[in-house]
Design an enzyme around this catalytic site. Structure first.
Site, PDB file in Angstrom:
ATOM      1  N   HIS A   1      -9.344   1.405  -0.829  1.00 32.13           N
ATOM      2  CA  HIS A   1      -9.866   2.625  -0.665  1.00 32.13           C
ATOM      3  C   HIS A   1     -10.541   2.609  -2.600  1.00 32.13           C
ATOM      4  CE1 HIS A   1      -5.917   2.895  -2.760  1.00 32.13           C
ATOM      5  NE2 HIS A   1      -5.579   3.103  -0.921  1.00 32.13           N
TER       6      HIS A   1
ATOM      7  N   HIS B   1      -0.683  12.798   9.331  1.00 34.76           N
ATOM      8  CA  HIS B   1       0.486  13.647   8.559  1.00 34.76           C
ATOM      9  C   HIS B   1       1.036  14.759   9.920  1.00 34.76           C
ATOM     10  CE1 HIS B   1       2.160  11.406   4.844  1.00 34.76           C
ATOM     11  NE2 HIS B   1       0.108  11.631   4.800  1.00 34.76           N
TER      12      HIS B   1
ATOM     13  N   ASP C   1       0.757  -0.901  -0.301  1.00 33.44           N
ATOM     14  CA  ASP C   1       0.141  -0.073   0.079  1.00 33.44           C
ATOM     15  C   ASP C   1       0.815   0.956  -0.028  1.00 33.44           C
ATOM     16  OD1 ASP C   1      -2.684   1.324   0.477  1.00 33.44           O
ATOM     17  OD2 ASP C   1      -2.565   1.399   2.208  1.00 33.44           O
TER      18      ASP C   1
ATOM     19  N   ASP D   1      -8.459   4.285   5.698  1.00 33.86           N
ATOM     20  CA  ASP D   1      -7.673   5.006   5.289  1.00 33.86           C
ATOM     21  C   ASP D   1      -6.846   5.991   6.546  1.00 33.86           C
ATOM     22  OD1 ASP D   1      -5.065   5.054   4.202  1.00 33.86           O
ATOM     23  OD2 ASP D   1      -6.083   5.586   2.215  1.00 33.86           O
TER      24      ASP D   1
ATOM     25  N   HIS E   1      -2.898  -1.218  -3.833  1.00 31.29           N
ATOM     26  CA  HIS E   1      -3.561  -0.231  -3.736  1.00 31.29           C
ATOM     27  C   HIS E   1      -3.356   0.471  -5.273  1.00 31.29           C
ATOM     28  CE1 HIS E   1      -2.316   4.055  -3.214  1.00 31.29           C
ATOM     29  NE2 HIS E   1      -1.736   3.886  -4.156  1.00 31.29           N
TER      30      HIS E   1
END
Ligand code: ZN
Length: 432
Positions: free
Chosen positions: A239, A318, A159, A314, A186
């Site tokens: 996703h 950050h 991923d 997901d 992914h």
């Protein structure tokens, strides 16, 4: 955080368990960490419980699961750790998460899987590691997949990156069939998304931002479904975000291909026009990008007809440094653990897109089934993993209050209706 192993009584809630088609007001009795009964408990017997949770007006369901989370450990502990990720998950109403291997070093050997499991154990939370398909996520060879499964990996993914090499995907899916675990895709053909930072469509054209077209996802989904069909392996699309990919999965399921898929809360509720309206706020940048309104409509249909197996956030924390820059330069991804339940209840259940038992199945029972995990149920005798939430609680998303180390969310300031109040994890009560 208060953690106790005790006999727990959850009293008077609306108990919804999709695994046994149950929806009624009753009590849930937990003894020695297992579900003992789903029936009214008399006043006299209440003293036998170490803790009593008053669930009047609340919903009691199998513990919610988020099977696509980035815990960032090892290597990016300034963004998240196993411990802070578990705390964020519990605060959001989850009782277990699966973590992705794009760490530094990646989760590509048994020692790293063990380290994650030890940290989860210290956090008294359930974390299921997903290991890398290829060492270093370089897409060149396979990891020691059998050893990794034996150590505790429940699936494989590179991923963050797709597996570009078709032969590697073929051998990974062959092993997947033997080991009984999925290869998690992914799906992004990087040659079609180079320098792109949002969905390729009208909004990107108006904004002059380089786009990421739907076909970048669709071509990989199509190829990997064909390889899964040929090998008999279990392919899971992470996703999933486009109408065409969804239709490819729908048709493949009809042919009997072992393919499953997940969608995120943001791809079910937000569009590329919202990115435009945000003024290109980096908190609206993720991969895959927010798609068109037609894609959102198609995904919602996929929730109803069962093509979509489950919802996963997901969760991609950050640091501010990675987001406090231009849209084009910012990192991809948003946090999701502490907003998913509220967003699903507010945006999908309240307007009647799906009913509450279906939403719970999509956030718990069906996620457990996809990975053959012994959770996602309130059946008598099963380990007590339970979520209690107040469907009427109104709250405003304040990223500063997150348990997560990161605050990158497009829902800051939004009022949501519905919030977890208690979670029981492995028979222990986590109080907020
Ligand atoms: Zn991904």
């Amino acid at each position: 955080m208060d953690r106790r192993v005790a006999d727990i009584l959850i009293k008077g809630g609306r108990v919804i368990d999709p695994s046994q088609d149950l929806d009624r007001v009753t009590d849930v009795a937990i003894r020695r960490g297992r579900i003992e009964s789903l029936a009214r408990v008399g006043k006299g017997a209440m003293a036998n419980f170490g803790a009593v949770i008053n669930a009047n007006g609340k919903v009691v369901c199998p513990g919610l699961l988020d099977m696509h989370v980035h815990l960032r450990e090892p290597g990016y502990e300034h963004k998240e750790t196993v411990l802070t990720g578990c705390r964020a998950a519990a605060a959001g109403g989850f009782t277990g998460v699966a973590c992705m291997p794009n760490t530094n070093p990646p989760i590509d050997d048994a020692a790293t899987v063990k380290m994650i499991l030890e940290k989860a154990n210290e956090a008294k939370f359930s974390v299921w590691p997903i290991a890398a398909v290829s060492p270093g996520r370089e897409g060149k060879a396979l990891t020691e997949m059998a050893e990794l499964v034996e150590t505790g990996a429940i699936g494989f993914s590179d991923d963050g990156s797709p597996i570009h090499d078709s032969h590697l995907m073929r051998t990974a899916l062959e092993y997947s069939r033997m080991l009984g675990v999925p290869i998690i895709d992914h799906a992004e053909d990087h040659s079609l998304t180079v320098l792109g930072s949002m969905h390729e469509g009208k909004a990107s054209a108006i904004l002059g931002v380089r786009g990421m077209p739907c076909i970048a996802e669709d071509v990989i989904v199509a190829r990997d479904i064909l390889i899964a069909e040929y090998t008999g392996g279990h392919l899971h699309i992470a996703h999933l975000s486009t109408a065409t990919s969804l239709d490819l999965v729908r048709q493949a399921k009809k042919r009997g291909v072992h393919v499953t898929c997940e969608v995120t809360p943001h791809h079910l509720t937000l569009t590329d026009q919202d990115v435009r309206a945000s003024g290109l706020d980096p908190n609206w940048k993720m991969s895959p990008p927010l798609r068109s309104a037609d894609d959102v409509k198609a995904l919602r249909k996929g929730l109803k007809d069962g093509t979509i197996d489950f919802i996963a956030s997901d969760h991609a924390p950050h640091h501010l440094d990675d987001k406090d820059t231009t849209f084009e330069d910012a990192a991809f991804g948003i946090v999701g653990l502490e907003t998913t339940l509220g967003v699903i209840l507010t945006e999908l259940v309240a307007p009647g897109v799906v009913d509450l038992p279906t939403a719970i199945a999509l956030m718990s029972t069906r996620a457990a089934e996809t990975f053959s995990l012994p959770v996602g149920t309130l059946k008598r005798g099963s380990a007590a993993d339970i979520t209690v939430f107040d469907p009427e609680a109104e709250w405003t998303v304040e990223p500063g209050d997150f348990r997560s180390k990161s605050v990158n969310t497009p829902w800051a300031g939004r009022t949501l209706k519905g919030r977890a109040t208690d979670v029981v994890v492995q028979g222990r009560l986590y109080r907020k």
